[in-house]
Write an enzyme that holds these catalytic residues in place. Structure first.
Site, short mmCIF file in Angstrom:
data_model
loop_
_atom_site.label_atom_id
_atom_site.label_comp_id
_atom_site.label_asym_id
_atom_site.label_seq_id
_atom_site.Cartn_x
_atom_site.Cartn_y
_atom_site.Cartn_z
CE LYS A 283 -4.16 -1.64 2.40
NZ LYS A 283 -4.95 -1.54 3.65
CD GLU A 369 -20.44 -5.04 5.95
OE1 GLU A 369 -19.75 -4.13 5.44
OE2 GLU A 369 -20.49 -6.21 5.49
NE ARG A 397 -22.26 -5.40 1.61
CZ ARG A 397 -21.06 -5.73 1.14
NH1 ARG A 397 -19.97 -5.29 1.72
NH2 ARG A 397 -20.94 -6.52 0.09
#
Length: 630
Positions: A283, A369, A397
């Site tokens: 990253k 979730e 979700r």
């Protein structure tokens, strides 16, 4: 911003067709230019940076090898898609990224034919790409489907559901795992790269398929050979799980080594059936501040590209997220039953301080979730008091778990719902436009919307004290600047308050639109009620206002359909109160990106918009005509 002459190769790339004319040495030079362009572009607009810096070489290699857009390239979430946008004809528009009428911050099918699938939520790429691969097979098309998914997104159950299904089919699907947290395997180097090229090559593939046919007639021998192959590969690569799911696993390889990427992808392009390529990237690659702190540079505002200094916007009032963060830590000190749960949104939801002060009571479940909500339900069953910190758009979700596992059992779980209403630059994929509508239909739920920072703190305390499920929803950004009181007091359940007395017109406000409603009321001479509770609704206050006014105007930062205004309409019908009603909120469309202020104004939720909408309503409705503006 550097001059255009600083990007001689990049300026020649108007689409991937021109990219494919370059040689490998030129691709390496292009990757350096693309990375620098990305840094300077995002420094001026803000947006997602670290993830895109990590996928520069991978993006170049995918578009170089595959015949996009005919071959379908699906990016998961889309945080890493800026290099993809730049290479697919949108380089000149990057200055308008994430502003109204500008480039979307995520892949968007309406924006480019190269955006094969619209995304914004995590872990959808494998399912979508598999669907495209099956569609290609059904039509007899030779096109390929490629899903690029991060190791964080692979924590979601949906990703494994898709992997499980794909491995049972013969679709020509390539899943590229972008492992940028080293969370699966750090085993990357020359040997691994060499093995990946070998295992993806035609010779190995031909021998493998041939051995299946020869040994297939001797099941015990074939099983022994298969296990021997898995054991050999398992000694140097971590792909046993994906092999068991039915994929041909290749990797891990260095995601910044263009030679290996291009050669491996060229080999994989000719293989049939489900393929899995594991690449390891860094990253923030190539920009030291982002490499050192990828979390801070995940989503950034404007910054100085030379120093890396992130701009901090001045302002004394805290954000609603900060109010929640402070309350959570204060409440945890008072009640050791409190536990905090987040689905991979520690920073965004304001749980950083809590995670440091109460590490044993902090649970980051990953991008899961559904699991987060049922985990909270299980904890509540055995005496804990869970607080689920979640964005409004992500709670969608876990709707079944919210209904079935929490509300049906009337368990004391508090949902701290951030990013409610319009969210601004992140656009419709992240807008929290529907939570009041989808929450108020659920029995046992208590739903609150604070008008300011202090009310947010007191509502969180109120919801935490209840013996059933409760939700406090608040927007992104700062409030009106009301000082929060350290003392926490439970609000009277289901009770609003009149904050301005007027005549003829009454504004019934749910949440943060109260500030603009009060400004509008000054000009209209209207009464204003801060309703506070969506459920239970203060029906006695609604009755009182209906009896003393000619026009009731409900105002909310939520979809009008099924929202708080609908609750008022139902209440008035039950009371048989003949009063004119105007419901104001978000229209029945997906509002595009823009600043929060622009989007609220577009929905007539600014003070001027409220006045204009009421005047137009009065003009058009005879029942309200005598409610002339004072």
């Amino acid at each position: 911003m550097p001059e255009p002459t600083d990007f001689p190769l990049l300026n020649q790339i108007d689409d991937p067709t021109s990219l494919r004319k370059l040689g490998l040495p030129e691709l390496k030079a292009l990757s350096a230019e693309l990375r620098q362009f990305l840094i300077h572009s995002v420094s001026e607009t803000g947006g997602h940076l670290a993830a895109g810096l990590g996928t520069v070489e991978l993006t170049i290699a995918l578009h170089y090898v595959y015949n996009t857009p005919d071959d379908r390239l699906v990016w998961d979430v889309g945080h890493q898609s800026y290099p993809h946008k730049i290479l697919t004809g949108r380089r000149e528009r990057m200055s308008d990224l994430r502003v109204k009428n500008g480039l979307c911050g995520f892949p968007n099918r309406n924006e480019s034919e190269y955006d094969a699938f619209g995304v914004g939520h995590s872990s959808t790429s494998i399912s979508a790409a598999l669907g495209m691969a099956l569609a290609a097979a059904r039509s007899g098309s030779p096109r390929r489907a490629i899903a690029v998914i991060g190791d964080g997104a692979l924590t979601a159950g949906m990703a494994f559901e898709a992997l499980n299904h794909a491995g049972d089919l013969d679709a020509n699907l390539l899943v590229v795992l972008n492992d940028n947290d080293m969370s699966i395997s750090p085993n990357v180097g020359g040997l691994s790269n060499h093995l990946a090229r070998m295992l993806s090559g035609r010779l190995y593939s031909t021998m493998r398929e041939g051995s299946k046919k020869v040994l297939g007639a001797m099941p015990s021998v074939w099983e022994l050979a298969r296990r021997a192959e898995e054991h050999m590969k398992g000694m140097v690569v971590p792909g046993t799980l994906f092999e068991e799911l039915g994929f041909n696993y290749i990797g891990p390889i260095d995601g910044h080594d263009l030679d290996t990427l291009v050669k491996t992808l060229k080999n994989l392009k000719h293989l049939k059936g489900p393929q899995f390529l594991h690449v390891v990237t860094t990253k923030g690659k190539g920009y030291q501040p982002a490499e050192d702190n990828p979390c801070a540079y995940h989503g950034v505002g404007q910054f100085d590209p030379d120093s890396g200094d992130l701009e901090q916007k001045p302002g004394s009032s805290p954000t609603y997220t900060r109010v929640f963060s402070d309350w959570l830590c204060d409440m945890a000190r008072q009640d050791d039953r409190l536990v905090g749960i987040t689905p991979a949104m520690r920073e965004g939801s304001g749980l950083v301080d809590f995670s440091k002060q109460f590490p044993r009571r902090y649970f980051d479940v990953g991008i899961a979730e559904q699991h987060a909500v049922t985990l909270a339900a299980g904890m509540a069953c055995d005496g804990l008091k869970p607080v689920v910190a979640i964005y409004s758009t992500f709670l969608q979700r876990a709707y079944d778990q919210l209904i079935h596992d929490v509300a049906l059992q009337n368990l004391p779980v508090l949902f701290a719902i951030d990013r409610a209403g319009v969210v601004g630059p992140d656009g419709p994929t992240h807008a929290g436009s529907f939570d009041l509508s989808y929450l108020r239909t659920i029995p046992n739920m208590t739903i609150m919307a604070p008008a300011d920072e202090n009310e947010c703190r007191q509502m969180l305390y109120t919801g935490f004290q209840l013996d059933g499920p409760a939700a406090v929803r608040y927007p992104r950004g700062k409030g009106p600047g009301v000082q929060t009181e350290q003392k926490m007091t439970a609000l009277p359940l289901g009770k609003g308050e009149i904050v301005r007395k007027g005549r003829r017109i009454a504004l019934l406000v749910f949440g943060t639109p109260l500030t603009d409603a009060l400004l509008a009321a000054e000009q209209l001479g209207a009464s204003v009620a801060n309703m506070r509770f969506i459920k239970p609704l203060d029906s006695s206050l609604v009755q009182e206002l209906a009896d003393s006014h000619d026009l009731l105007v409900t105002i909310e930062d939520n979809a009008i359909m099924g929202g708080a205004g609908s609750a008022v309409n139902e209440c008035l019908m039950a009371q048989q109160r003949p009063v004119a009603v105007l419901n104001m909120g978000l229209p029945d469309i997906f509002l595009e990106q823009g600043s929060r202020e622009e989007l609220l104004a577009e929905a007539n939720l600014s003070s001027n918009g409220i006045i204009r909408a009421i005047e137009n309503f009065i003009e058009a409705h005879p029942l309200a005509k005598h409610s002339t503006v004072a």
